[in-house]
Every structure is written in C-alpha cells, then in structure tokens.
Design a protein around this motif. Structure first.
Motif, short mmCIF file in Angstrom:
data_model
loop_
_atom_site.label_atom_id
_atom_site.label_comp_id
_atom_site.label_asym_id
_atom_site.label_seq_id
_atom_site.Cartn_x
_atom_site.Cartn_y
_atom_site.Cartn_z
N PRO A 305 0.83 -1.21 0.00
CA PRO A 305 0.00 0.00 0.00
C PRO A 305 0.87 1.26 0.00
N ARG A 306 0.45 2.23 -0.76
CA ARG A 306 1.15 3.52 -0.77
C ARG A 306 0.16 4.60 -0.35
N PHE A 307 0.47 5.27 0.72
CA PHE A 307 -0.43 6.29 1.24
C PHE A 307 -0.43 7.52 0.33
N THR A 308 -1.61 8.08 0.13
CA THR A 308 -1.73 9.20 -0.80
C THR A 308 -2.13 10.51 -0.14
N ASP A 323 -16.09 1.09 -1.52
CA ASP A 323 -14.64 0.98 -1.56
C ASP A 323 -13.96 1.60 -0.34
N ALA A 324 -14.38 2.79 0.03
CA ALA A 324 -13.70 3.49 1.12
C ALA A 324 -13.91 2.82 2.47
N SER A 325 -14.95 1.99 2.59
CA SER A 325 -15.22 1.34 3.88
C SER A 325 -14.22 0.24 4.19
N GLN A 326 -13.53 -0.30 3.17
CA GLN A 326 -12.57 -1.39 3.39
C GLN A 326 -11.21 -0.79 3.74
N VAL A 327 -10.72 -1.14 4.90
CA VAL A 327 -9.49 -0.53 5.38
C VAL A 327 -8.55 -1.59 5.94
N SER A 385 -5.50 2.86 6.51
CA SER A 385 -5.79 3.44 5.19
C SER A 385 -6.84 2.62 4.46
N THR A 386 -7.50 3.27 3.50
CA THR A 386 -8.42 2.54 2.64
C THR A 386 -7.61 1.64 1.73
N ARG A 387 -8.19 0.50 1.37
CA ARG A 387 -7.47 -0.46 0.54
C ARG A 387 -7.61 -0.12 -0.94
N GLY A 388 -8.36 0.96 -1.22
CA GLY A 388 -8.52 1.37 -2.61
C GLY A 388 -7.51 2.42 -3.01
N ASP A 389 -7.75 3.67 -2.59
CA ASP A 389 -6.90 4.76 -3.06
C ASP A 389 -5.83 5.17 -2.06
N GLY A 390 -5.69 4.47 -0.93
CA GLY A 390 -4.61 4.77 -0.01
C GLY A 390 -4.83 6.00 0.85
N THR A 391 -6.09 6.38 1.04
CA THR A 391 -6.38 7.50 1.92
C THR A 391 -6.19 7.07 3.37
N ILE A 392 -5.42 7.82 4.14
CA ILE A 392 -5.25 7.53 5.56
C ILE A 392 -6.47 8.06 6.29
#
Length: 427
Positions: A305-308, A323-327, A385-392
C-alpha cells in the motif's frame, strides 16, 4: 467455504434495490449456498448495514472479514439469537425528538456531524442535569446514534431525546462500554516486555524509516525502575509552515521524547517536537540522518500500500461507501489487520473557550472477535488506510475485546480528519 478477507465482490450488496434474503435472486442464492455451509436463513437490516446468517453449525475458521464489503454476524439456529454488530441500548424519552428540521443529513460528513455534536452538547448543557452530560456522539452505518454519558447519569431523565436529527438514539454510560485501560489517556502506557523478539514480527532496523515499524524510548515505570515503551511509527505530515513531523502516540513517548527504531538504542531516529494531548498525538522531528517513505509493508495479497493523502472532514461518511469502507493497517506487533468502517464518533473536550473541542474517531469492525483475541500493546499509532486509493483515515488506539463490551470486535482510532482540521497534510 470462503477464506479470510472480503468475498462476493461482484455483487453490490450495498445497493438497496438488490434483494438478498428472499432466495429468488442470484445474489440471495449465493449468500445462502456459496459463503458458508449449512446456512438456514439470511437476514439483512434496513438500511442495509450488515448481513445476519442463521446457520445449522458454525463454519471452520478463518472466517471472512466482510461479505460484499458489509460486516456480518453468525448465529446457531435454535441456540443463539440473531444478533447485530450494533448493540441495543437504553433509549431516551419516546416522544422527545430534537433538531428535526434541517439536520437530516443525506451526505453525512465529519463536518456535519461535528456541527450536530456541538448542538447536542449545547442542548444537554441547557436541558439535562450536570451528571448526565453527553461526552461523545457515535454515528453508525445503521443510521443510528449512540450518546456516551458519565457513570451515574440519570438514563431515565425526561429530557433525554429518543431521536436526534431524525436518527434513533441509544445511551451508554462510560463503564458500560468496557473500554480497555489503554483508552484512559492518563493510564500507564503500553510496556513492551523484555522478550520482545517473541511478540514482534518485524524488529528489523530499516535504512529508511516508514509507517509500521517499532519505535521505542526509555521511560520510568510505576516502581521507579527504567522500562521501554514501544509503539508503531505513524506517517510523515507537514504543517501550514511546511515543517515535517512523524506522528506517534503520546502515551508511548515519555522521558526526553527521543525514540529509536527496532532494537538499535544508540540510533535516535526522532525526538518529540510537541504533544497534542487531547488527541493522544505527538509530533516527532526526524533526526537529520533519517529519511521517511510513504510505503508500508506488503499486505496479505502481496501488494505494498502507498499512502496518498489524509482524510478530510468534508468527505462522505466512510461507512456508506463500497470501496472506502474497506481498510487495513500494518503493525510490527501483529502484521496486517483488515476491517470495515461501521461508525464514526465525536468526543467532547471542554475548554475555557465558548465552544468545546470536538475530537473525531473512526470505528472499524474487524470480523470474528474470537480469531483476533486481544491485540498486543504497541499497535497504538498505526496508520489505517483505505485499501482502494490509499487514503489515511485514522490512527489506531485500541480494540474492544472484553466479552461484556457491547462493541466487541470493533477498534477505536483517531480520525485523520483531526489532523487536516489542524492544518496538517501528508508530507
């Protein structure tokens, strides 16, 4: 039976128009035959915030964390009652509803819920006795609200509302939550025992500092003897002036505030710059010879994962999105831990100012509590973080593991929106 992780991703189980409990649709048949063996009945909730399975026998572990990004529960037919991950609570006065106009929020966000929390706090200040003041507002993906009140509160007071902003409200006292001792910001910090090699899956000293490694410092124990406090490195952020800091948990940074990595005590990688005690956050200034990467360690799927970015308070509540609910988050004490966002809360901190400070948190369901057990000390500070877009989305604080805890199976984490509200961004 499916293995651990999230399954049935081809169905949008969050679509309210998709029938899943009548056995007549492809999705409903898949839930009854492809997920677990010996399923007797499948139920959902309205709004659909979870799935409940009634089974003839419990499946073999490991169980999936989520099904179609939704949390779920299992109950043995004839033995257990169908249960919800959102517990029943004491209700307020049945005919009392407050803030009915203009506060039913379709696009629920941290910003809107913070405003609502302040309004509810003011209502309690004016209409409810001092010993029954609300200390935290919890909002769930079931579109319900819980209010946390002090021990000894009068839960039968006629001014306790049954509905707030058209959401049903339940009440818990502080002790009824059965929070672990670590949730007390004044409690003794987590202490890493001398046999740390047996408890830590990654004690390696890395050339470049990154999220998810052991950071430790010297402190003095209650008996006056020296101890080592260990936790997990957070992320690198920068403030409005461009100064960069590594986040850490205040409870595990003691003494002179200097920390080392792994077991290399002679190599100080960062020192305390300043504390934010109300949020249990310490901003650490990296040593001049240390660099920091955004990447953490590879997950169970072999990806890194790369945090964005950090979550902001104007974003839609994570529990409503597929998507955002999966962390997930990674710590050297337990490795990767996955979950689904099911709630967010707002803790009230009284100040000398006209309005209280509101500290936001994320509530995450991690699946089968039996399989997880009691996570070890030292996970505090891990970036989630989210497993989609890497939002912390937050920084881990603790996990409800007590059998008496109504929210058993959930973790409680400082929301990253607190940092963005304070002017920090991901460096």
């Amino acid at each position: 039976m499916a293995g651990a992780g999230d399954i049935l991703p081809k169905y949008d189980l969050r679509d309210p128009n998709l029938a899943i409990n009548d056995g007549r649709t492809e999705a409903s048949r898949a839930l009854q035959t492809e997920v677990f063996e010996a399923v007797w009945h499948v139920m959902d909730t309205w709004p659909r915030s979870q799935i409940m399975f009634n089974v003839l026998r419990l499946p073999e572990r490991p169980w999936p964390v989520a099904i179609g990004t939704l949390p779920y529960t299992l109950a043995l037919r004839g033995v257990d009652r169908i249960v919800s991950i959102f517990p029943p609570a004491k209700y307020g006065h049945p005919s009392l509803s407050i803030f009915r106009d203009g506060h039913f929020m379709k696009d629920v966000s941290g910003e809107n819920l913070t405003r609502l929390t302040k309004k509810v706090y003011q209502y309690f200040q004016e209409e409810v006795p001092a010993g029954t003041q609300m200390t935290e507002l919890v909002y769930t993906s079931a579109r319900t609200i819980y209010l946390i009140v002090p021990d000894g509160a009068d839960l039968n007071h006629p001014n306790l509302p049954r509905r707030i902003a058209n959401y049903t409200v339940g009440y818990f006292t502080k002790s009824q939550l059965h929070r672990p001792a670590a949730s007390n910001f004044q409690a003794k910090p987590p202490v890493l025992e001398p046999n740390l090699e047996t408890r830590v899956s990654n004690l390696k000293v890395h050339d470049t500092l990154q999220p998810g490694v052991v950071i430790s410092n010297n402190a003095t124990g209650e008996d006056g003897h020296p101890v080592v406090l260990s936790s997990t490195s957070g992320v690198l952020v920068k403030d409005k002036d461009g100064r960069e800091f590594m986040t850490a948990t205040t409870r595990a940074v003691s003494g002179d505030g200097s920390v080392w990595q792994g077991d290399a005590r002679d190599n100080i990688v960062a020192r305390r710059d300043h504390d934010i005690p109300e949020a249990d956050v310490t901003m650490m200034k990296l040593s001049s010879h240390v660099s920091f990467e955004k990447e953490t360690f590879d997950d169970k799927d072999g990806t890194v994962p790369r945090f964005t970015r950090l979550l902001t308070s104007d974003e839609k509540f994570l529990g409503y999105t597929r998507d955002a609910s999966q962390v997930s988050f990674d710590s050297p004490f337990m490795r990767e831990m996955r979950g689904v966002c099911t709630g967010t809360s707002f803790r009230v901190v009284e100040t000398d100012e006209d309005e209280p400070r509101i500290i936001p948190y994320q509530w995450i369901w991690h699946g089968d509590p039996v399989a997880i057990g009691q996570p070890p000390d030292g996970i505090c500070g891990s970036a989630i973080s989210t497993r989609g877009d890497g939002t912390i989305i937050g920084f881990y604080r603790y996990y409800y593991s007590d059998d008496e805890a109504p929210f058993k199976g959930h973790s409680y984490s400082l929301s990253a929106e607190y940092l963005t509200n304070e002017g920090y961004t991901l460096a």
